[in-house]
Design an enzyme around this catalytic site. Structure first.
Site, PDB file in Angstrom:
ATOM      1  N   GLU A   1       1.598 -18.652 -10.260  1.00 50.42           N
ATOM      2  CA  GLU A   1       2.459 -18.546 -11.433  1.00 50.42           C
ATOM      3  C   GLU A   1       2.499 -19.822 -12.263  1.00 50.42           C
ATOM      4  OE1 GLU A   1       5.659 -15.226  -9.877  1.00 50.42           O
ATOM      5  OE2 GLU A   1       6.005 -17.315  -9.321  1.00 50.42           O
TER       6      GLU A   1
ATOM      7  N   ASP B   1       4.431  -5.039 -11.190  1.00 45.63           N
ATOM      8  CA  ASP B   1       4.519  -3.696 -10.618  1.00 45.63           C
ATOM      9  C   ASP B   1       5.753  -3.025 -11.210  1.00 45.63           C
ATOM     10  OD1 ASP B   1       6.729  -4.070  -8.089  1.00 45.63           O
ATOM     11  OD2 ASP B   1       5.662  -5.857  -8.728  1.00 45.63           O
TER      12      ASP B   1
END
Length: 231
Positions: free
Chosen positions: A12, A198
């Site tokens: 990230e 997701d």
């Protein structure tokens, strides 16, 4: 202006670290801090580690030792809003804990004793995120409530619990409320800008692990554009 940027995992923060010039690295208490410039703006990039405790520890060190003017939390999140798809961006209006329960003492679900029920994101930072979004092609974003807990939400039962108690939730993840609470206690403005890796109730051809690098790319590009617009 100095901007603090926080991501939990190496995936990230990698793109942001690679975009940084004059980078200096310091490790402390299990956290890694990268200080330098991105797009000409002074930044301190924190790789905190996963979960609320790691995020709170890292954010406390960031705010106490580096004293950024504002904080941006970036990375991935699980989508709860039906309009969200993989790679879309969520921008926080407020952040809440979804795994905190002291309702027996008269507090709201998700509210920690002595703390507000919700931690409000900074209006100017939200607007900056919207301006950055307007300059990015083919990027869809939703603004709203982001909920945090020390669990990867992957069961129908937990999804149902979160939807019941936080019906306006647009996304969930594992660090933002700890970062927001720490910023609240330091009186430092914050915003959460994350990309969807997701989506609840939607089938995906890719697993979380497979899509994480793409989500990180989307959220990192958004943060870089925000920094560009601060100049």
């Amino acid at each position: 202006m100095k901007v603090g940027i926080i991501g939990a995992m190496e995936q990230e923060v990698t793109i942001l670290k690679e975009a940084m010039t004059n980078c200096q690295t310091v490790s402390k208490a299990g956290c890694t801090f990268f200080s330098g410039q991105i797009n000409g703006v002074d930044v301190v990039l924190l790789q905190s580690g996963i979960g609320k405790v790691a995020a709170a520890v890292g954010t406390t060190i960031l705010l106490d030792e580096y004293q950024p003017d504002v904080v941006i939390n970036t990375g991935s999140a699980g989508g709860f809003d039906s309009s969200l798809n993989l790679g879309d961006v969520v921008i926080s209006t407020e952040v809440r804990h979804h795994d905190t329960d002291v309702t027996a003492f008269g507090y709201e679900m998700g509210q920690m004793a002595g703390q507000p029920a919700a931690f409000k994101a900074d209006e100017k930072l939200m607007d900056l995120a919207e301006k950055a979004l307007a300059q990015m092609e083919n990027t869809h974003a939703v603004r709203g409530l982001i909920c945090t807990g020390d669990a990867f939400v992957c069961t129908a039962e937990r999804q149902e619990f979160i939807r019941k108690h936080f019906p306006s939730v647009i996304a969930v993840e594992m660090e933002a409320s700890a970062i927001a609470q720490t910023c609240h206690q330091f009186n430092t403005p914050f915003v959460v800008v994350r990309a969807i890796s997701d989506v609840a109730d939607k089938e995906s051809p890719m697993s979380f692990e497979e899509f994480l690098p793409l989500a990180a790319k989307s959220s990192s590009e958004m943060v870089c554009k925000m920094l560009e617009l601060t100049k």
